[in-house]
Design a protein around this motif. Structure first.
Motif, PDB file in Angstrom:
ATOM      1  N   LEU A 183      38.177  48.758  48.246  1.00  0.00           N
ATOM      2  CA  LEU A 183      39.330  47.860  48.280  1.00  0.00           C
ATOM      3  C   LEU A 183      38.875  46.500  47.785  1.00  0.00           C
ATOM      4  CD1 LEU A 183      41.077  48.629  51.684  1.00  0.00           C
ATOM      5  CD2 LEU A 183      41.884  49.175  49.400  1.00  0.00           C
ATOM      6  N   ILE A 184      39.610  45.947  46.827  1.00  0.00           N
ATOM      7  CA  ILE A 184      39.309  44.629  46.273  1.00  0.00           C
ATOM      8  C   ILE A 184      40.533  43.745  46.484  1.00  0.00           C
ATOM      9  CG2 ILE A 184      38.751  43.324  44.190  1.00  0.00           C
ATOM     10  CD1 ILE A 184      37.490  45.923  43.105  1.00  0.00           C
ATOM     11  N   ILE A 185      40.304  42.568  47.045  1.00  0.00           N
ATOM     12  CA  ILE A 185      41.387  41.617  47.304  1.00  0.00           C
ATOM     13  C   ILE A 185      41.117  40.379  46.451  1.00  0.00           C
ATOM     14  CG2 ILE A 185      42.595  40.253  49.035  1.00  0.00           C
ATOM     15  CD1 ILE A 185      41.324  42.256  51.118  1.00  0.00           C
ATOM     16  N   LEU A 186      42.002  40.147  45.493  1.00  0.00           N
ATOM     17  CA  LEU A 186      41.882  38.985  44.606  1.00  0.00           C
ATOM     18  C   LEU A 186      42.904  37.934  45.000  1.00  0.00           C
ATOM     19  CD1 LEU A 186      41.722  40.562  41.039  1.00  0.00           C
ATOM     20  CD2 LEU A 186      39.829  39.746  42.410  1.00  0.00           C
ATOM     21  N   GLU A 187      42.478  36.666  45.002  1.00  0.00           N
ATOM     22  CA  GLU A 187      43.403  35.550  45.122  1.00  0.00           C
ATOM     23  C   GLU A 187      43.111  34.622  43.966  1.00  0.00           C
ATOM     24  OE1 GLU A 187      43.112  33.879  49.064  1.00  0.00           O
ATOM     25  OE2 GLU A 187      43.825  35.739  49.991  1.00  0.00           O
ATOM     26  N   TYR A 188      44.153  34.157  43.278  1.00  0.00           N
ATOM     27  CA  TYR A 188      43.946  33.469  42.005  1.00  0.00           C
ATOM     28  C   TYR A 188      45.159  32.650  41.597  1.00  0.00           C
ATOM     29  CZ  TYR A 188      46.632  37.618  40.791  1.00  0.00           C
ATOM     30  OH  TYR A 188      47.598  38.596  40.771  1.00  0.00           O
ATOM     31  N   THR A 189      44.906  31.709  40.667  1.00  0.00           N
ATOM     32  CA  THR A 189      45.995  31.026  39.991  1.00  0.00           C
ATOM     33  C   THR A 189      46.105  31.648  38.604  1.00  0.00           C
ATOM     34  OG1 THR A 189      44.582  29.297  39.083  1.00  0.00           O
ATOM     35  CG2 THR A 189      45.602  28.857  41.216  1.00  0.00           C
ATOM     36  N   LYS A 190      47.216  31.368  37.912  1.00  0.00           N
ATOM     37  CA  LYS A 190      47.469  32.002  36.636  1.00  0.00           C
ATOM     38  C   LYS A 190      47.514  30.979  35.494  1.00  0.00           C
ATOM     39  CE  LYS A 190      50.219  35.541  36.764  1.00  0.00           C
ATOM     40  NZ  LYS A 190      51.180  36.598  36.996  1.00  0.00           N
ATOM     41  N   THR A 191      47.119  31.427  34.330  1.00  0.00           N
ATOM     42  CA  THR A 191      47.191  30.562  33.147  1.00  0.00           C
ATOM     43  C   THR A 191      48.640  30.322  32.738  1.00  0.00           C
ATOM     44  OG1 THR A 191      46.985  32.477  31.694  1.00  0.00           O
ATOM     45  CG2 THR A 191      44.958  31.303  32.260  1.00  0.00           C
ATOM     46  N   THR A 192      49.546  31.180  33.165  1.00  0.00           N
ATOM     47  CA  THR A 192      50.952  31.080  32.747  1.00  0.00           C
ATOM     48  C   THR A 192      51.759  30.091  33.579  1.00  0.00           C
ATOM     49  OG1 THR A 192      51.449  33.003  34.151  1.00  0.00           O
ATOM     50  CG2 THR A 192      50.991  33.417  31.816  1.00  0.00           C
TER      51      THR A 192
END
Length: 193
Positions: A183-192
């Protein structure tokens, strides 16, 4: 019947004080200075005047109370929404808040079946600008025991590592365990955004 004195002041003398503990500056007016009173008159206090003053005071208090309750309820709604977002984990992309640069923050969970010791997952479609959090767990069965392990290293053939570089999430294992998944949990902002 009672009387009170209505006073009108001109050129009110002011004194400036400094709170030595907080360094707060206080500007005070000396209002009982007889040299500054330009007009003083008696105003009769009748039951009507007292009732009117009481009515206005109660109305002001009710308005203030309603404003405070409304503000509290609005803040509680915002807090509840943030709590729902914080605890929302999904295989679909979820908007969960705001990052320190003011951009929306997203979360997405991936579940990968473990078929060999190295797994690469392309996440270009997420348009990741800043990866703020990368968490993972290796779930497997060994000797009839179920394990949920974050990245670890025991030996050259017993480890679990995860990397993110150039829109690729790469996981590496020392060996493949039976019935394993990651299980991988990503938290991120987007370039869009």
């Amino acid at each position: 019947m009672f009387n009170w004195k209505d006073r009108e002041y001109v050129n009110v003398r002011k004194r400036v004080f400094k709170n030595l503990d907080t360094n707060e500056i206080l500007n005070m007016e000396i209002q009982d200075d007889p040299d500054n009173i330009i007009e003083e008159s008696d105003t009769p206090l009748t039951a009507y005047c007292l009732n009117l003053a009481q009515h206005e005071l109660v109305e002001d208090m009710n308005n203030t109370y309603n404003e405070v309750v409304t503000e509290i309820n609005e803040n509680l709604d915002k807090i509840e929404e943030k709590q729902r977002n914080i605890s929302n984990y999904s295989m679909e992309e979820q908007k969960i808040g705001t990052w320190i640069d003011g951009k929306p923050l997203y979360r997405k969970v991936f579940k990968l079946e473990v078929l060999n010791v190295s797994i690469s997952t392309n996440v270009t479609s997420l348009s990741i600008d800043t990866l703020t959090s990368l968490k993972s767990f290796y779930n497997y069965v060994d000797a009839n025991l179920i394990y949920k392990r974050p990245p670890y290293f025991s030996s050259s053939n017993d480890y679990f590592a995860i990397f993110y570089r150039q829109n690729i999430i790469e996981t590496r294992l020392g060996c493949v365990k039976s019935d394993g998944n990651i299980l991988i949990i990503l938290e991120y902002t987007k370039t869009t955004d």
